[in-house]
Structure formats: structure tokens, C-alpha cells
Design an enzyme around this catalytic site. Structure first.
Site, PDB file in Angstrom:
ATOM      1  N   ILE A   1       8.109  20.156  90.097  1.00  0.00           N
ATOM      2  CA  ILE A   1       9.329  19.282  90.320  1.00  0.00           C
ATOM      3  C   ILE A   1      10.389  20.144  89.327  1.00  0.00           C
ATOM      4  O   ILE A   1      10.550  20.219  88.358  1.00  0.00           O
ATOM      5  CB  ILE A   1       9.030  17.823  89.294  1.00  0.00           C
ATOM      6  CG1 ILE A   1       7.829  17.125  89.602  1.00  0.00           C
ATOM      7  CG2 ILE A   1      10.326  17.068  89.492  1.00  0.00           C
ATOM      8  CD1 ILE A   1       8.001  16.747  91.323  1.00  0.00           C
ATOM      9  N   PRO A   2      11.256  20.750  90.391  1.00  0.00           N
ATOM     10  CA  PRO A   2      12.042  22.108  89.801  1.00  0.00           C
ATOM     11  C   PRO A   2      13.184  21.497  89.024  1.00  0.00           C
ATOM     12  O   PRO A   2      14.426  21.833  89.328  1.00  0.00           O
ATOM     13  CB  PRO A   2      12.224  22.815  91.193  1.00  0.00           C
ATOM     14  CG  PRO A   2      12.530  21.705  91.962  1.00  0.00           C
ATOM     15  CD  PRO A   2      11.455  20.728  91.698  1.00  0.00           C
ATOM     16  N   CYS A   3      13.102  20.841  87.820  1.00  0.00           N
ATOM     17  CA  CYS A   3      14.249  20.499  86.962  1.00  0.00           C
ATOM     18  C   CYS A   3      14.952  21.825  86.607  1.00  0.00           C
ATOM     19  O   CYS A   3      16.127  21.819  86.147  1.00  0.00           O
ATOM     20  CB  CYS A   3      13.647  19.508  85.848  1.00  0.00           C
ATOM     21  SG  CYS A   3      12.415  20.070  84.887  1.00  0.00           S
ATOM     22  N   HIS A   4      14.172  22.958  86.481  1.00  0.00           N
ATOM     23  CA  HIS A   4      14.982  24.115  86.235  1.00  0.00           C
ATOM     24  C   HIS A   4      16.033  24.503  87.116  1.00  0.00           C
ATOM     25  O   HIS A   4      16.922  25.137  86.736  1.00  0.00           O
ATOM     26  CB  HIS A   4      13.894  25.335  86.060  1.00  0.00           C
ATOM     27  CG  HIS A   4      13.142  25.522  87.260  1.00  0.00           C
ATOM     28  ND1 HIS A   4      12.270  24.878  87.669  1.00  0.00           N
ATOM     29  CD2 HIS A   4      13.341  26.657  87.994  1.00  0.00           C
ATOM     30  CE1 HIS A   4      11.769  25.383  88.883  1.00  0.00           C
ATOM     31  NE2 HIS A   4      12.383  26.369  89.311  1.00  0.00           N
ATOM     32  N   ARG A   5      16.256  24.041  88.218  1.00  0.00           N
ATOM     33  CA  ARG A   5      17.315  24.337  89.148  1.00  0.00           C
ATOM     34  C   ARG A   5      18.566  23.621  88.859  1.00  0.00           C
ATOM     35  O   ARG A   5      19.481  23.602  89.817  1.00  0.00           O
ATOM     36  CB  ARG A   5      16.712  24.195  90.631  1.00  0.00           C
ATOM     37  CG  ARG A   5      15.623  25.363  90.782  1.00  0.00           C
ATOM     38  CD  ARG A   5      15.045  25.061  92.449  1.00  0.00           C
ATOM     39  NE  ARG A   5      13.803  25.932  92.313  1.00  0.00           N
ATOM     40  CZ  ARG A   5      12.886  25.478  93.208  1.00  0.00           C
ATOM     41  NH1 ARG A   5      13.049  24.460  94.261  1.00  0.00           N
ATOM     42  NH2 ARG A   5      11.729  26.257  93.294  1.00  0.00           N
TER      43      ARG A   5
END
Length: 281
Positions: A246-250
Site C-alpha cells: 500500500i504505497p504511502c511512500h508515494r
């Protein structure tokens, strides 16, 4: 992944931390190599093997101007297909994530007797603990020194029984961080997320940010139909229990600054540069 790969990430992370803090001065190769406790030759080779690009090229992905350009392009959150959200050329295979969401109350009613299998594994971004319930990924949490995996799991899923069983999770691990160039997905990766309706909407929106692209908190708020809720969006993103997939880093600030990250800013920067290099490649 091996323990050696985690040590490599730790060396690279020290250099990235210095690079990011001083990107306007464009640190020299010798400066970065010193931070990684390596000779210039070995640092250049190790960094390029890890990132796929040179330290100089990588630094361009971490500049404020690059981030602003990415935000101006705008991730197509409103019309991106859910299934395409995590299809990434950099991972050398199609990676799909399907969400099963439940509220805390719903899970409490059905959670009695469930077993969470877990293990600790290596990745390009350091060690992480992976938890699985009935074949669904329930947690992916990157570990820092001193973290206790069992405590992290118990806090996230207090109702279930924990069972350490790394062997049973190897198929999932090989799909999340493949170790071979021809790795393929046999089926979508299912994740089990427990959260409020608002949190689930935010986490689903994150899946629609293409690999190598960025979105702002405001863009996520717009995408879920609540344009004034950017602060609440930030809180939901910060509580994401499944890192990387779940790409919260983006998600970064609309000013182009990277902002915080649950698992450390240098890890966020490493992920963003790593993905950008692979997409450009």
C-alpha cells in the site's frame, strides 16, 4: 533476500540520508562513500547494483525540482484502474493487490480463534515482519534496530493467536520482493485491512498511484471526494499497516518536500529513488 542485502541497504541508507540533507550542495562521491564506510570504487559499484543508476543520477530523483515536476504531472488517481495501481516495470513482474476491508467491530466479532502466521525477512529496504491471516497479508512492517516483531504484531492484531512460521510465507515473500528476473504472479496478492470507512478509501486511493509517480495529500483528498480533508488523509496514510504494497511512500507535500514516513524518511527516499530509477530504466 539475504542478510547481506539488508546490510547493503543500511550502507546505502546512510549515504541517502546525507545526500538528501545536502542535495543542494550535490555531495561528492567521496563524501557519500565515506558515509557508507566504503571506498569510492566499491561504493559506486554497490550503489549502482542496488539502485540501478549512479549516485549522481539517483540524487536527481531526490531534488525538490524533480518532486515538483512529478506532482505537476499528476498521478491519474481519478481514473486509474484499481488493478493497475501496483503494476510495476521495476519489479520485473505484474504485482496486483486486492483489498478486503473490515471495520474493527466487524473483525472483533469474527476474530476469535484466528491465527496470524508471521516471519521476519530481508528486502531491498531492510528487514521487515510480514503477518498473514487465512492467506491474506495483514501486516508488512519495516523494522528498525530494537523493534520487537511480536510486540508490533500483537498491537496491530490483539485478538489473534500469533504463530511464527516463516516457511509458510515464502511464496508471498517471493511475490512482494522477487529474487529472480523472471518472477511472475500466479494470482493477485490479497491484503486484509482493518480500518474505518475513511481509512479504507484512502488506502485504496494509494493503490492508484503508479510506480515511479508521486501524489500530494491534497490530490488524495480530491480523489476520495473530500477535498478539504487533506489533514485527515495524512493521518490515515500515517496509519497504513502494510508498507510498500500500500504505497504511502508515494505521497509527499504539495510543496515538493518528501515529508515524514512511518518507517523512516530515509527509507521513503530510498523507495522513491529506487522506483524512479526502474521506471526510467
Amino acid at each position: 533476500m539475504t542478510t547481506a542485502s539488508t546490510y547493503t541497504y543500511q550502507q546505502i541508507a546512510r549515504a541517502i540520508e546525507h545526500l538528501t540533507a545536502n542535495f543542494r550542495e550535490q555531495p561528492s562521491l567521496s563524501e557519500l562513500a565515506e558515509k557508507a564506510n566504503l571506498s569510492e570504487f566499491h561504493f559506486q559499484r554497490l550503489f549502482t547494483e542496488w539502485a540501478g543508476v549512479s549516485p549522481k543520477k539517483f540524487s536527481q530523483y531526490l531534488t525538490l525540482e524533480h518532486a515538483k515536476n512529478q506532482l505537476r504531472k499528476g498521478a491519474p488517481l481519478s481514473d486509474a484502474a484499481h488493478e493497475a495501481g501496483l503494476s510495476g516495470t521495476g519489479r520485473l513482474h505484474d504485482l496486483f493487490v486486492t483489498i478486503e476491508g473490515v471495520t474493527p467491530g466487524q473483525f472483533k466479532q469474527a476474530g476469535s480463534g484466528l491465527v496470524l502466521a508471521y516471519g521476519v525477512f530481508d528486502s531491498p529496504f531492510g528487514k521487515y515482519v510480514l503477518g498473514e491471516i487465512n492467506g491474506k497479508i495483514a501486516l508488512l512492517h519495516f523494522l528498525n534496530d530494537g523493534d520487537e516483531p511480536e510486540s508490533i504484531l500483537a498491537n496491530a492484531w490483539p485478538e489473534v493467536t500469533l504463530r511464527q512460521d516463516a516457511e509458510a510465507l515464502h511464496e508471498l515473500v517471493n511475490q512482494i520482493f522477487p529474487t529472480t528476473a523472471n518472477a511472475t504472479m500466479s494470482h493477485p496478492l490479497p491484503v486484509l485491512l482493518r480500518g474505518s470507512a475513511f481509512q479504507l478509501k484512502v488506502w485504496e486511493a494509494l493503490l492508484k498511484i503508479p510506480e515511479g509517480r508521486l501524489a500530494s495529500y491534497d490530490q488524495i483528498a480530491e480523489a476520495i471526494g473530500q477535498p478539504t480533508a487533506s489533514r485527515a488523509v495524512g493521518t490515515a496514510i500515517g496509519s497504513n499497516p502494510i508498507g510498500y504494497l500500500i504505497p504511502c511512500h508515494r505521497v509527499i507535500k504539495k510543496t515538493g518536500l518528501f515529508g515524514g514516513y512511518r518507517w523512516g524518511v530515509e527509507r521513503k527516499q530510498a523507495m522513491l529513488g529506487w522506483e524512479a530509477a526502474r521506471v526510467d530504466g
